[in-house]
Design an enzyme around this catalytic site. Structure first.
Site, short mmCIF file in Angstrom:
data_model
loop_
_atom_site.label_atom_id
_atom_site.label_comp_id
_atom_site.label_asym_id
_atom_site.label_seq_id
_atom_site.Cartn_x
_atom_site.Cartn_y
_atom_site.Cartn_z
N HIS A 56 14.74 8.78 -4.09
CA HIS A 56 14.04 7.60 -4.72
C HIS A 56 15.30 6.37 -4.53
CE1 HIS A 56 11.31 9.68 -6.39
NE2 HIS A 56 11.69 10.32 -7.24
N LEU B 45 6.89 -15.32 -0.84
CA LEU B 45 5.93 -14.29 -0.95
C LEU B 45 5.75 -13.85 -2.41
CD1 LEU B 45 5.38 -11.52 0.66
CD2 LEU B 45 7.30 -10.66 -0.27
N ARG C 219 5.95 14.22 -14.28
CA ARG C 219 7.07 14.47 -13.65
C ARG C 219 8.08 15.03 -14.35
NH1 ARG C 219 7.94 11.75 -7.75
NH2 ARG C 219 5.54 11.67 -7.23
N ASP D 257 5.19 6.51 -0.24
CA ASP D 257 5.30 7.97 -0.79
C ASP D 257 6.43 8.81 0.09
OD1 ASP D 257 4.69 10.22 -2.38
OD2 ASP D 257 2.96 10.55 -1.09
#
Ligand code: IPE
Ligand code: IPE
Ligand code: MG
Length: 242
Positions: free
Chosen positions: A35, A129, A69, A18
């Site tokens: 972003h 991962l 949004r 965030d």
């Protein structure tokens, strides 16, 4: 950056990434620049998690509420997600990362689904991962979906009421392939979960950091891991040395 000092490395770290908008606003830039910068922070977090021997990293990239949004921000985020996958997939593959999309597939466009599916298929056999990308993810929607799946099995006689256990619910969630997160990191300073992993977070340690996501680097990640290694996880029991 060396291995985490405490040696107690969490198996599963989840991050609420965030603060992109605030990062941009501080620089008098449009939100989308935040972003875009956030993707860079994500790439370095993935590499760092992998180097630290963390088995699973779950990142909150777009929530079921983020559709509310402004249209141009939503379009930008969807586009950024697609472009990032297309651009990064070769490197992620080489780094042995397995990608899994956790989120609602039903309400996204066929073009996006195609990108998701191909990223997942391409990396399905990778053994490094596991990167869970929470996109179009909301924990309540996930629990509604799981409830419907389970109810259907009961209705068709495939399952009995008594078969509905805590494990059965965990196995009906988008994260069925992953253990619960040991550590949840939230950047941007807000003390809330924002509909992220509500079921899975029952006993997660939570570290909230003021750093805005685009500024999040290895030092911040390492700090969160250190903080985690100092926590005493009791799971409702009494302290070990009492
Ligand atoms: C997080 O940053 C990214 C997404 C939710 C997609 P924000 O866009 O929420 O940034 P802030 O919280 O407004 O600073
Ligand atoms: C949470 O951030 C969602 C993601 C990071 C993708 P938000 O910015 O949407 O959460 P709120 O609105 O501050 O709760
Ligand atoms: Mg936010």
């Amino acid at each position: 950056m060396g291995k985490n000092k405490g040696g107690n490395v969490p198996k599963h770290v989840a991050i609420i990434m965030d603060g992109n908008g605030r990062w941009a606003r501080k620089r008098v830039m449009p939100r989308f620049m935040g972003h875009r910068q956030g993707v860079k922070a994500l790439k370095s977090a993935v590499r760092y998690a992998s180097n630290q021997g963390i088995a699973t990293l779950t990142v909150y990239a777009f929530s079921t509420e983020n559709w509310q949004r402004p249209q141009e921000e939503v379009t930008f985020l969807l586009d950024l997600m697609n472009k990032t996958f297309v651009q990064e997939i070769d490197e992620l593959f080489r780094e042995n990362v397995r990608i899994v999309l956790v989120g609602d597939r039903e309400s996204v466009s066929p073009e996006i689904l195609e990108v998701w599916d191909s990223a997942e298929k391409r990396t399905a056999e990778n053994t490094g991962l596991t990167l869970n990308v929470a996109f179009n993810y909301g924990a309540r929607q996930e629990l509604v979906k799981a409830t419907q799946l389970i109810a259907e099995k009961v209705l068709t006689g495939e399952m009995n009421l008594g078969d509905i256990t805590s494990d059965c619910i965990s196995e009906s969630l988008y994260t069925a392939h992953s253990p619960d997160p040991d550590l949840i990191i939230r950047t941007g300073g807000e003390m809330r979960l924002s509909n992220f992993l509500l079921w899975q977070a029952a006993y997660s340690e939570i570290v909230v950091m003021d750093v805005l996501w685009p500024d999040f680097n290895e030092k911040h990640f390492s700090h969160a891991l250190d903080e985690y290694s100092q926590r005493e996880r009791r799971f409702g029991k009494v302290p070990v040395k009492e």
